[in-house]
Design a protein around this motif. Sequence first.
Motif, PDB file in Angstrom:
ATOM      1  N   PHE A 143       3.491  -6.499   2.849  1.00 23.33           N
ATOM      2  CA  PHE A 143       2.905  -7.533   2.000  1.00 23.33           C
ATOM      3  C   PHE A 143       4.008  -8.183   1.160  1.00 23.33           C
ATOM      4  O   PHE A 143       5.173  -7.802   1.246  1.00 23.33           O
ATOM      5  CB  PHE A 143       1.823  -6.929   1.102  1.00 23.33           C
ATOM      6  CG  PHE A 143       0.638  -6.388   1.863  1.00 23.33           C
ATOM      7  CD1 PHE A 143      -0.533  -7.134   1.987  1.00 23.33           C
ATOM      8  CD2 PHE A 143       0.686  -5.133   2.470  1.00 23.33           C
ATOM      9  CE1 PHE A 143      -1.624  -6.635   2.696  1.00 23.33           C
ATOM     10  CE2 PHE A 143      -0.399  -4.633   3.176  1.00 23.33           C
ATOM     11  CZ  PHE A 143      -1.556  -5.386   3.288  1.00 23.33           C
ATOM     12  N   TYR A 144       3.617  -9.163   0.353  1.00 19.99           N
ATOM     13  CA  TYR A 144       4.609  -9.946  -0.397  1.00 19.99           C
ATOM     14  C   TYR A 144       5.565  -9.055  -1.207  1.00 19.99           C
ATOM     15  O   TYR A 144       5.160  -8.100  -1.853  1.00 19.99           O
ATOM     16  CB  TYR A 144       3.904 -10.939  -1.327  1.00 19.99           C
ATOM     17  CG  TYR A 144       4.890 -11.702  -2.191  1.00 19.99           C
ATOM     18  CD1 TYR A 144       5.775 -12.610  -1.609  1.00 19.99           C
ATOM     19  CD2 TYR A 144       4.965 -11.473  -3.564  1.00 19.99           C
ATOM     20  CE1 TYR A 144       6.712 -13.283  -2.382  1.00 19.99           C
ATOM     21  CE2 TYR A 144       5.883 -12.156  -4.341  1.00 19.99           C
ATOM     22  CZ  TYR A 144       6.761 -13.053  -3.743  1.00 19.99           C
ATOM     23  OH  TYR A 144       7.694 -13.714  -4.514  1.00 19.99           O
ATOM     24  N   ASN A 145       6.826  -9.433  -1.142  1.00 21.85           N
ATOM     25  CA  ASN A 145       7.897  -8.825  -1.946  1.00 21.85           C
ATOM     26  C   ASN A 145       7.971  -7.311  -1.755  1.00 21.85           C
ATOM     27  O   ASN A 145       8.140  -6.550  -2.706  1.00 21.85           O
ATOM     28  CB  ASN A 145       7.741  -9.177  -3.421  1.00 21.85           C
ATOM     29  CG  ASN A 145       9.096  -9.314  -4.116  1.00 21.85           C
ATOM     30  OD1 ASN A 145      10.125  -9.492  -3.466  1.00 21.85           O
ATOM     31  ND2 ASN A 145       9.086  -9.233  -5.446  1.00 21.85           N
ATOM     32  N   ASN A 146       7.851  -6.917  -0.479  1.00 19.90           N
ATOM     33  CA  ASN A 146       8.031  -5.518  -0.084  1.00 19.90           C
ATOM     34  C   ASN A 146       6.946  -4.605  -0.639  1.00 19.90           C
ATOM     35  O   ASN A 146       7.187  -3.434  -0.954  1.00 19.90           O
ATOM     36  CB  ASN A 146       9.412  -5.009  -0.513  1.00 19.90           C
ATOM     37  CG  ASN A 146      10.000  -4.032   0.488  1.00 19.90           C
ATOM     38  OD1 ASN A 146       9.536  -3.925   1.622  1.00 19.90           O
ATOM     39  ND2 ASN A 146      11.022  -3.300   0.070  1.00 19.90           N
ATOM     40  N   THR A 147       5.744  -5.137  -0.738  1.00 18.00           N
ATOM     41  CA  THR A 147       4.574  -4.324  -1.088  1.00 18.00           C
ATOM     42  C   THR A 147       4.004  -3.718   0.190  1.00 18.00           C
ATOM     43  O   THR A 147       4.030  -4.346   1.244  1.00 18.00           O
ATOM     44  CB  THR A 147       3.508  -5.196  -1.785  1.00 18.00           C
ATOM     45  OG1 THR A 147       4.082  -5.781  -2.958  1.00 18.00           O
ATOM     46  CG2 THR A 147       2.284  -4.392  -2.174  1.00 18.00           C
ATOM     47  N   HIS A 148       3.485  -2.490   0.088  1.00 18.71           N
ATOM     48  CA  HIS A 148       2.979  -1.790   1.259  1.00 18.71           C
ATOM     49  C   HIS A 148       1.586  -1.224   0.994  1.00 18.71           C
ATOM     50  O   HIS A 148       1.105  -1.211  -0.146  1.00 18.71           O
ATOM     51  CB  HIS A 148       3.946  -0.677   1.672  1.00 18.71           C
ATOM     52  CG  HIS A 148       5.290  -1.174   2.078  1.00 18.71           C
ATOM     53  ND1 HIS A 148       5.572  -1.616   3.359  1.00 18.71           N
ATOM     54  CD2 HIS A 148       6.428  -1.353   1.357  1.00 18.71           C
ATOM     55  CE1 HIS A 148       6.828  -2.025   3.422  1.00 18.71           C
ATOM     56  NE2 HIS A 148       7.372  -1.873   2.218  1.00 18.71           N
ATOM     57  N   GLU A 149       0.955  -0.759   2.054  1.00 21.78           N
ATOM     58  CA  GLU A 149      -0.395  -0.224   1.939  1.00 21.78           C
ATOM     59  C   GLU A 149      -0.484   0.866   0.875  1.00 21.78           C
ATOM     60  O   GLU A 149      -1.467   0.945   0.123  1.00 21.78           O
ATOM     61  CB  GLU A 149      -0.854   0.330   3.290  1.00 21.78           C
ATOM     62  CG  GLU A 149      -2.281   0.885   3.271  1.00 21.78           C
ATOM     63  CD  GLU A 149      -2.686   1.491   4.608  1.00 21.78           C
ATOM     64  OE1 GLU A 149      -3.842   1.297   5.015  1.00 21.78           O
ATOM     65  OE2 GLU A 149      -1.833   2.159   5.238  1.00 21.78           O
ATOM     66  N   ALA A 150       0.548   1.703   0.780  1.00 23.86           N
ATOM     67  CA  ALA A 150       0.527   2.793  -0.194  1.00 23.86           C
ATOM     68  C   ALA A 150       0.526   2.286  -1.630  1.00 23.86           C
ATOM     69  O   ALA A 150       0.138   3.023  -2.545  1.00 23.86           O
ATOM     70  CB  ALA A 150       1.730   3.717   0.028  1.00 23.86           C
ATOM     71  N   ASP A 151       0.960   1.039  -1.834  1.00 27.64           N
ATOM     72  CA  ASP A 151       0.898   0.440  -3.171  1.00 27.64           C
ATOM     73  C   ASP A 151      -0.509  -0.031  -3.507  1.00 27.64           C
ATOM     74  O   ASP A 151      -0.839  -0.219  -4.682  1.00 27.64           O
ATOM     75  CB  ASP A 151       1.855  -0.760  -3.268  1.00 27.64           C
ATOM     76  CG  ASP A 151       3.308  -0.365  -3.098  1.00 27.64           C
ATOM     77  OD1 ASP A 151       3.756   0.541  -3.818  1.00 27.64           O
ATOM     78  OD2 ASP A 151       3.986  -0.966  -2.235  1.00 27.64           O
ATOM     79  N   ILE A 152      -1.330  -0.235  -2.472  1.00 27.71           N
ATOM     80  CA  ILE A 152      -2.640  -0.860  -2.653  1.00 27.71           C
ATOM     81  C   ILE A 152      -3.760   0.174  -2.712  1.00 27.71           C
ATOM     82  O   ILE A 152      -4.644   0.098  -3.565  1.00 27.71           O
ATOM     83  CB  ILE A 152      -2.888  -1.876  -1.518  1.00 27.71           C
ATOM     84  CG1 ILE A 152      -1.795  -2.953  -1.531  1.00 27.71           C
ATOM     85  CG2 ILE A 152      -4.277  -2.505  -1.632  1.00 27.71           C
ATOM     86  CD1 ILE A 152      -1.819  -3.881  -0.327  1.00 27.71           C
TER      87      ILE A 152
END
Length: 362
Positions: A143-152
């Motif tokens: 996701f945007y700016n190196n965001t990943h599923e584990a962040d969500i």
Amino acid sequence: MSAAQSRLNQVKDILTMNKTATTIPFDPNCTKFPNRKDVPTRMDAPPGAAWVWGDDDQLGRINLLTPARVKSAAAEIKTGESIALNLPLNIPKVPAFHREAFKHEIKTLFKGKAYDDLYTLNTQSGTQWDGFRHVSHLPTGTFYNNTHEADIIGPNANLKCSVHHWSEHGGLVGRGVLLDYRAYADKKGVQYSSFIDHRIPYEELYLCGKDQGIDIRPEAQGGDVKIGDMLFIRSGFIASYYQTTPDDWEKVALRERGIGQKDQQKWAGVAQEEEMLDWLHDCYFAAVAGDAPSFEAWPSNREYYLHEYLLAMWGCPIGEMLDLEKLAKRCRETNRWTFFVTSAPNNTPGGVSTHANAIAIL
């Protein structure tokens, strides 16, 4: 960029009184930004990404809505007429993409004396902004700016790229530009259904703008689009929805989901093409929006979706199912296609998307 090219840009800036963005992180106050093919690359980003505002950025192109640009956009207010761009929360009655319908209950606090509301809803069932947690760069799941599923979701979920950052920024406030493609198509005898994957190419949007007296190229290329503008495209979906019987609409809305061209959820929107990608990127819109369920034609007929580029690669919010009917009518009556626009995103920590809560002021 070579030292010689950097020095040349500095000299050009001095002569033209510009400030060119050349190295990451970009300063949002710059007056010139690179074209898509010239954006500096980051080693941790997918090819073609424009993660240019810093490692900790949460705003993407909302960064372009600087105080100076908001102040300049206020000059668009001529008559003070305000037009809400939001559908009722219960429209569509049956949401597209098999999303949950809005439910409203009234809770009695003291009979005959006091009441509360209870809402149950999916923020993406009606007028909405897609946030940066909504769609990833599909090949990498980034996701945007190196965001990943584990962040969500999950035990280590955090607030990276949550929509509440937009609210804390002060919302989306600036100059809006409307392209009334449906009116242009009607004028030219182009007939299409909003409920099929009719694709609107860049060339048609350019001619639509020309018909309205707008050059939709970015100012840097001699056009009328300013850095940080918010784009609105009327494809005619809202008018079509209200002209459709409830039974017929339900059949359309409940068409089967699938992968790629097997997806029976079909909606008119902008085309997936290189010209469209270049234009959407190089104009440096702070946000883009339309009146249809998907902004882009759905499903994609290419190996990519514009959602991937706009949300995950560039950090550009996508607005969908905005009610542009009254705005388009007033713009045509006044022959003015730019206006001041405000949008107050929901302050939802961890949020994926948000109601638009948008108002245009003429």
